[in-house]
Write a protein that holds these residues in place. Structure first.
Motif, PDB file in Angstrom:
ATOM      1  N   THR A 171       0.861  -1.179   0.000  1.00 27.42           N
ATOM      2  CA  THR A 171       0.000   0.000   0.000  1.00 27.42           C
ATOM      3  C   THR A 171       0.896   1.227   0.000  1.00 27.42           C
ATOM      4  OG1 THR A 171      -1.663  -1.174   1.315  1.00 27.42           O
ATOM      5  CG2 THR A 171      -1.835   1.223   1.225  1.00 27.42           C
ATOM      6  N   THR A 172       0.545   2.219  -0.804  1.00 26.24           N
ATOM      7  CA  THR A 172       1.278   3.474  -0.779  1.00 26.24           C
ATOM      8  C   THR A 172       0.318   4.607  -0.442  1.00 26.24           C
ATOM      9  OG1 THR A 172       0.941   3.778  -3.161  1.00 26.24           O
ATOM     10  CG2 THR A 172       2.984   2.695  -2.470  1.00 26.24           C
ATOM     11  N   LEU A 173       0.834   5.623   0.204  1.00 25.35           N
ATOM     12  CA  LEU A 173       0.042   6.801   0.532  1.00 25.35           C
ATOM     13  C   LEU A 173       0.348   7.895  -0.472  1.00 25.35           C
ATOM     14  CD1 LEU A 173       0.278   7.045   4.443  1.00 25.35           C
ATOM     15  CD2 LEU A 173      -1.555   6.079   3.038  1.00 25.35           C
ATOM     16  N   PRO A 174      -0.685   8.470  -1.086  1.00 25.10           N
ATOM     17  CA  PRO A 174      -0.454   9.592  -2.006  1.00 25.10           C
ATOM     18  C   PRO A 174       0.036  10.812  -1.235  1.00 25.10           C
ATOM     19  CG  PRO A 174      -2.801   9.262  -1.646  1.00 25.10           C
ATOM     20  CD  PRO A 174      -2.110   8.121  -0.972  1.00 25.10           C
ATOM     21  N   PRO A 175       0.659  11.775  -1.914  1.00 22.91           N
ATOM     22  CA  PRO A 175       1.191  12.947  -1.220  1.00 22.91           C
ATOM     23  C   PRO A 175       0.140  13.715  -0.432  1.00 22.91           C
ATOM     24  CG  PRO A 175       2.006  12.861  -3.470  1.00 22.91           C
ATOM     25  CD  PRO A 175       0.960  11.805  -3.357  1.00 22.91           C
ATOM     26  N   ILE A 176      -1.107  13.746  -0.942  1.00 22.31           N
ATOM     27  CA  ILE A 176      -2.181  14.502  -0.307  1.00 22.31           C
ATOM     28  C   ILE A 176      -3.356  13.562  -0.024  1.00 22.31           C
ATOM     29  CG2 ILE A 176      -3.720  16.490  -0.461  1.00 22.31           C
ATOM     30  CD1 ILE A 176      -0.783  17.235  -0.593  1.00 22.31           C
ATOM     31  N   GLY A 177      -3.785  13.535   1.232  1.00 21.82           N
ATOM     32  CA  GLY A 177      -4.997  12.820   1.604  1.00 21.82           C
ATOM     33  C   GLY A 177      -6.004  13.806   2.158  1.00 21.82           C
ATOM     34  N   LEU A 178      -7.178  13.297   2.503  1.00 23.76           N
ATOM     35  CA  LEU A 178      -8.235  14.165   3.023  1.00 23.76           C
ATOM     36  C   LEU A 178      -8.378  13.977   4.525  1.00 23.76           C
ATOM     37  CD1 LEU A 178     -10.579  16.155   2.240  1.00 23.76           C
ATOM     38  CD2 LEU A 178     -12.094  14.154   2.350  1.00 23.76           C
ATOM     39  N   ILE A 187      -2.387  15.573   5.154  1.00 23.47           N
ATOM     40  CA  ILE A 187      -3.835  15.363   5.069  1.00 23.47           C
ATOM     41  C   ILE A 187      -4.587  16.642   5.444  1.00 23.47           C
ATOM     42  CG2 ILE A 187      -3.904  12.847   5.331  1.00 23.47           C
ATOM     43  CD1 ILE A 187      -4.284  13.311   8.367  1.00 23.47           C
ATOM     44  N   PRO A 188      -4.488  17.674   4.616  1.00 19.73           N
ATOM     45  CA  PRO A 188      -5.234  18.893   4.912  1.00 19.73           C
ATOM     46  C   PRO A 188      -6.738  18.638   4.876  1.00 19.73           C
ATOM     47  CG  PRO A 188      -4.385  18.936   2.673  1.00 19.73           C
ATOM     48  CD  PRO A 188      -3.772  17.748   3.332  1.00 19.73           C
ATOM     49  N   LYS A 189      -7.463  19.328   5.739  1.00 22.86           N
ATOM     50  CA  LYS A 189      -8.914  19.248   5.712  1.00 22.86           C
ATOM     51  C   LYS A 189      -9.436  20.223   4.668  1.00 22.86           C
ATOM     52  CE  LYS A 189     -11.923  21.099   8.604  1.00 22.86           C
ATOM     53  NZ  LYS A 189     -12.681  21.457   9.821  1.00 22.86           N
ATOM     54  N   ALA A 190     -10.422  19.795   3.918  1.00 23.87           N
ATOM     55  CA  ALA A 190     -11.075  20.671   2.945  1.00 23.87           C
ATOM     56  C   ALA A 190     -12.477  20.145   2.728  1.00 23.87           C
ATOM     57  CB  ALA A 190     -10.307  20.691   1.622  1.00 23.87           C
ATOM     58  N   SER A 191     -13.439  21.034   2.659  1.00 25.38           N
ATOM     59  CA  SER A 191     -14.819  20.602   2.459  1.00 25.38           C
ATOM     60  C   SER A 191     -15.354  20.986   1.086  1.00 25.38           C
ATOM     61  CB  SER A 191     -15.725  21.211   3.533  1.00 25.38           C
ATOM     62  OG  SER A 191     -15.627  22.619   3.544  1.00 25.38           O
ATOM     63  N   GLU A 228     -13.113  23.505  -4.652  1.00 18.69           N
ATOM     64  CA  GLU A 228     -12.036  24.410  -5.050  1.00 18.69           C
ATOM     65  C   GLU A 228     -10.789  24.215  -4.193  1.00 18.69           C
ATOM     66  OE1 GLU A 228     -11.161  29.228  -5.552  1.00 18.69           O
ATOM     67  OE2 GLU A 228     -13.160  28.522  -4.963  1.00 18.69           O
ATOM     68  N   HIS A 229     -10.992  24.137  -2.880  1.00 15.34           N
ATOM     69  CA  HIS A 229      -9.850  23.941  -1.988  1.00 15.34           C
ATOM     70  C   HIS A 229      -9.254  22.546  -2.155  1.00 15.34           C
ATOM     71  CE1 HIS A 229     -11.246  27.336   0.897  1.00 15.34           C
ATOM     72  NE2 HIS A 229     -10.412  27.781  -0.012  1.00 15.34           N
ATOM     73  N   MET A 230     -10.108  21.565  -2.392  1.00  8.38           N
ATOM     74  CA  MET A 230      -9.597  20.208  -2.610  1.00  8.38           C
ATOM     75  C   MET A 230      -8.676  20.163  -3.827  1.00  8.38           C
ATOM     76  SD  MET A 230     -12.986  17.901  -1.928  1.00  8.38           S
ATOM     77  CE  MET A 230     -13.841  17.918  -0.341  1.00  8.38           C
ATOM     78  N   ARG A 231      -9.125  20.750  -4.913  1.00 10.31           N
ATOM     79  CA  ARG A 231      -8.308  20.754  -6.129  1.00 10.31           C
ATOM     80  C   ARG A 231      -7.011  21.545  -5.919  1.00 10.31           C
ATOM     81  NH1 ARG A 231     -10.660  18.690 -10.620  1.00 10.31           N
ATOM     82  NH2 ARG A 231     -12.934  18.395 -10.619  1.00 10.31           N
ATOM     83  N   VAL A 260     -16.766  14.101   1.139  1.00 12.98           N
ATOM     84  CA  VAL A 260     -15.973  12.892   0.912  1.00 12.98           C
ATOM     85  C   VAL A 260     -16.163  12.399  -0.515  1.00 12.98           C
ATOM     86  CG1 VAL A 260     -15.701  10.467   1.560  1.00 12.98           C
ATOM     87  CG2 VAL A 260     -15.963  12.214   3.333  1.00 12.98           C
ATOM     88  N   ARG A 261     -17.393  12.395  -0.965  1.00 15.76           N
ATOM     89  CA  ARG A 261     -17.682  11.948  -2.333  1.00 15.76           C
ATOM     90  C   ARG A 261     -16.989  12.860  -3.358  1.00 15.76           C
ATOM     91  NH1 ARG A 261     -22.883  11.999  -1.904  1.00 15.76           N
ATOM     92  NH2 ARG A 261     -23.217  14.009  -2.942  1.00 15.76           N
ATOM     93  N   THR A 262     -17.049  14.159  -3.125  1.00 13.38           N
ATOM     94  CA  THR A 262     -16.393  15.109  -4.022  1.00 13.38           C
ATOM     95  C   THR A 262     -14.886  14.912  -4.044  1.00 13.38           C
ATOM     96  OG1 THR A 262     -18.128  16.770  -3.685  1.00 13.38           O
ATOM     97  CG2 THR A 262     -16.004  17.566  -4.491  1.00 13.38           C
ATOM     98  N   ALA A 263     -14.310  14.701  -2.856  1.00 18.30           N
ATOM     99  CA  ALA A 263     -12.861  14.489  -2.770  1.00 18.30           C
ATOM    100  C   ALA A 263     -12.438  13.291  -3.617  1.00 18.30           C
ATOM    101  CB  ALA A 263     -12.447  14.283  -1.317  1.00 18.30           C
TER     102      ALA A 263
END
Length: 262
Positions: free
Chosen positions: A6-13, A222-226, A229-232, A27-30
């Motif tokens: 398993t690998t972790l991507p650079p950015i998680g939610l 793992i920055p929080k974003a809801s 726009e911020h997720m992208r 979560v669905r949008t992310a």
């Protein structure tokens, strides 16, 4: 991080604070925009929200790293096993990719707690073992006691609270350091050094902070974003190329603020 199944991507939610139907949509949008690592915890009281967002997404379950954490009052041997069953039910999954000891306090007993985590992995109920908010000595103890390799250590890390020794320890022992609160609860926008680097690259302080962390070997965040726009923007931040001058300027920041002391 060679040889990992398993690998972790650079950015998680990061999902702390995401709740109700709006959290499900986040979560669905992310997942729709490209996230493949969802981080939650028993104490967040939103594992069901994360699970529902995952279930409603078109992204296959096996493509997503689902991580949760056992809270401090559930770290007795039997409680680890039973509370993890509850977590999996709330998440709606057969297994968790990553299960953390949330904090080594209260019911934490290194030998018995970590033995329960080993048992969960042996039984296929979790794929990897992690710890969170550990000191260097606690990390060394966990490495010694665990039968399974330590996969990740989650800790607060950002330009205003940085521990080179924790980063080096992760690199030397080949596990991930998962940085939470990479934007220091918005305080990064108040730091002149970060503003200068951001202006140079025609971006903002958030992107600089995320790029600075994600650019380090063995470190993901793992920055929080809801909102979409911020997720992208968070995902795009890893493409920001900071040079030596930028890194030196960030290193020169003298202000220090820890958001979540024990």
């Amino acid at each position: 991080m060679s040889g990992r199944e398993t690998t972790l991507p650079p950015i998680g939610l990061g999902t702390m604070g995401l709740d109700s139907e709006s959290g499900v949509e986040s979560v669905r949008t992310a997942l729709d925009v490209g996230y493949r690592h969802l981080d939650t915890a028993q104490i967040y009281d939103n594992e069901d929200v994360v699970g529902k967002g995952l279930a409603e997404s078109d992204v296959p379950r096996e493509d997503v790293v689902v991580a949760t954490k056992v809270w401090a009052d559930k770290l007795g041997y039997d409680d680890v096993l039973s509370s993890t069953t509850g977590s999996l039910q709330r998440l709606g999954v057969d297994y968790a990719d990553l299960l953390y000891v949330h904090r080594p306090i209260d019911a934490y007993d290194p030998e018995r707690t970590l033995a329960a985590f080993d048992e969960l992995r042996d039984a296929g109920r979790i794929r990897h073992v992690g710890v969170s908010n550990f000191t260097l000595s606690e990390l060394d103890e966990a490495l010694d006691l665990l039968d399974t390799p330590l996969f990740a250590h989650q800790t607060e890390l950002h330009p205003l609270f940085y521990s080179p020794k924790l980063v080096s320890h992760a690199q030397e022992n080949d596990y991930y350091l998962v940085a939470y609160s990479p934007l220091a609860a918005g305080k990064v926008f108040e730091v002149s050094e970060l503003s200068e680097v951001a202006e140079k690259h025609n971006t903002d302080e958030a992107a600089v902070s995320i790029a600075w962390l994600a650019g380090k070997e063995n470190v993901v965040t793992i920055p929080k974003a809801s909102g979409e726009e911020h997720m992208r923007a968070n995902l795009a931040a890893v493409d920001l190329d900071l040079d030596d001058e930028d890194v030196a300027k960030i290193k020169s920041i003298e202000r220090e603020e820890e958001l979540f002391p024990e």
